[in-house]
Design a protein around this motif. Sequence first.
Motif, PDB file in Angstrom:
ATOM      1  N   GLY A 117     -28.473 -40.045  25.272  1.00 17.66           N
ATOM      2  CA  GLY A 117     -27.375 -39.486  24.488  1.00 17.66           C
ATOM      3  C   GLY A 117     -27.449 -39.741  22.996  1.00 17.66           C
ATOM      4  O   GLY A 117     -26.468 -39.521  22.296  1.00 17.66           O
TER       5      GLY A 117
ATOM      6  N   TYR B 108     -27.484 -35.109  20.900  1.00 22.80           N
ATOM      7  CA  TYR B 108     -26.807 -36.128  21.714  1.00 22.80           C
ATOM      8  C   TYR B 108     -26.653 -35.706  23.177  1.00 22.80           C
ATOM      9  O   TYR B 108     -25.695 -36.092  23.844  1.00 22.80           O
ATOM     10  CB  TYR B 108     -25.459 -36.516  21.099  1.00 22.80           C
ATOM     11  CG  TYR B 108     -25.554 -36.750  19.612  1.00 22.80           C
ATOM     12  CD1 TYR B 108     -26.302 -37.803  19.101  1.00 22.80           C
ATOM     13  CD2 TYR B 108     -24.951 -35.874  18.714  1.00 22.80           C
ATOM     14  CE1 TYR B 108     -26.432 -37.998  17.736  1.00 22.80           C
ATOM     15  CE2 TYR B 108     -25.070 -36.065  17.345  1.00 22.80           C
ATOM     16  CZ  TYR B 108     -25.814 -37.122  16.860  1.00 22.80           C
ATOM     17  OH  TYR B 108     -25.950 -37.310  15.517  1.00 22.80           O
ATOM     18  N   GLN B 109     -27.598 -34.926  23.688  1.00 21.95           N
ATOM     19  CA  GLN B 109     -27.576 -34.478  25.087  1.00 21.95           C
ATOM     20  C   GLN B 109     -27.571 -35.705  25.993  1.00 21.95           C
ATOM     21  O   GLN B 109     -28.437 -36.573  25.886  1.00 21.95           O
ATOM     22  CB  GLN B 109     -28.795 -33.605  25.345  1.00 21.95           C
ATOM     23  CG  GLN B 109     -28.799 -32.909  26.670  1.00 21.95           C
ATOM     24  CD  GLN B 109     -29.928 -31.885  26.751  1.00 21.95           C
ATOM     25  OE1 GLN B 109     -30.161 -31.140  25.812  1.00 21.95           O
ATOM     26  NE2 GLN B 109     -30.625 -31.878  27.867  1.00 21.95           N
ATOM     27  N   ALA B 110     -26.616 -35.786  26.898  1.00 19.90           N
ATOM     28  CA  ALA B 110     -26.375 -36.988  27.700  1.00 19.90           C
ATOM     29  C   ALA B 110     -27.494 -37.340  28.666  1.00 19.90           C
ATOM     30  O   ALA B 110     -27.606 -38.493  29.077  1.00 19.90           O
ATOM     31  CB  ALA B 110     -25.063 -36.849  28.461  1.00 19.90           C
TER      32      ALA B 110
ATOM     33  N   THR C 267     -22.605 -42.280  18.156  1.00 16.16           N
ATOM     34  CA  THR C 267     -22.819 -40.841  18.016  1.00 16.16           C
ATOM     35  C   THR C 267     -21.444 -40.171  17.995  1.00 16.16           C
ATOM     36  O   THR C 267     -20.433 -40.829  18.290  1.00 16.16           O
ATOM     37  CB  THR C 267     -23.635 -40.273  19.206  1.00 16.16           C
ATOM     38  OG1 THR C 267     -22.805 -40.188  20.357  1.00 16.16           O
ATOM     39  CG2 THR C 267     -24.873 -41.106  19.488  1.00 16.16           C
ATOM     40  N   PRO C 268     -21.375 -38.882  17.700  1.00 13.25           N
ATOM     41  CA  PRO C 268     -20.081 -38.193  17.764  1.00 13.25           C
ATOM     42  C   PRO C 268     -19.482 -38.193  19.172  1.00 13.25           C
ATOM     43  O   PRO C 268     -18.289 -37.970  19.344  1.00 13.25           O
ATOM     44  CB  PRO C 268     -20.415 -36.763  17.324  1.00 13.25           C
ATOM     45  CG  PRO C 268     -21.651 -36.898  16.509  1.00 13.25           C
ATOM     46  CD  PRO C 268     -22.425 -38.033  17.127  1.00 13.25           C
ATOM     47  N   ASN C 269     -20.309 -38.469  20.188  1.00 16.24           N
ATOM     48  CA  ASN C 269     -19.845 -38.473  21.577  1.00 16.24           C
ATOM     49  C   ASN C 269     -19.600 -39.876  22.103  1.00 16.24           C
ATOM     50  O   ASN C 269     -19.439 -40.058  23.311  1.00 16.24           O
ATOM     51  CB  ASN C 269     -20.870 -37.778  22.468  1.00 16.24           C
ATOM     52  CG  ASN C 269     -21.134 -36.357  22.041  1.00 16.24           C
ATOM     53  OD1 ASN C 269     -20.248 -35.697  21.496  1.00 16.24           O
ATOM     54  ND2 ASN C 269     -22.340 -35.882  22.256  1.00 16.24           N
ATOM     55  N   GLY C 270     -19.628 -40.874  21.266  1.00 13.48           N
ATOM     56  CA  GLY C 270     -19.487 -42.274  21.703  1.00 13.48           C
ATOM     57  C   GLY C 270     -20.756 -43.016  21.416  1.00 13.48           C
ATOM     58  O   GLY C 270     -21.490 -42.675  20.494  1.00 13.48           O
TER      59      GLY C 270
END
Length: 89
Positions: free
Chosen positions: A36, A61-63, A79-82
């Motif tokens: 991610g 940021y692909q998980a 990252t913007p996703n955590g």
Amino acid sequence: MNNLKLATVALAFASIATGVNAAESSSAPAMEKCYGVALAGKNDCAAGAGTSCAGTSKTDYQANAWKSVPAGTCTSIKTPNGNGSLTAK
């Protein structure tokens, strides 16, 4: 110098060079897979469908795409996703 002495000297230098290379490679930091955190097309390798290997991630940021990072740093990468994860999501 005769051929036997030249061969002995050459072998000694080769042994020293090999030892230096081994020492350098053993001092490389330990790495771990961090999911991610890779930007699109910048992942190191696969984690799931659509990411067969390096450079195949489709989005930032692909998980399920990972990047190799120094051991112990993954979960602190923001990252913007955590934060980064040690497992695919």
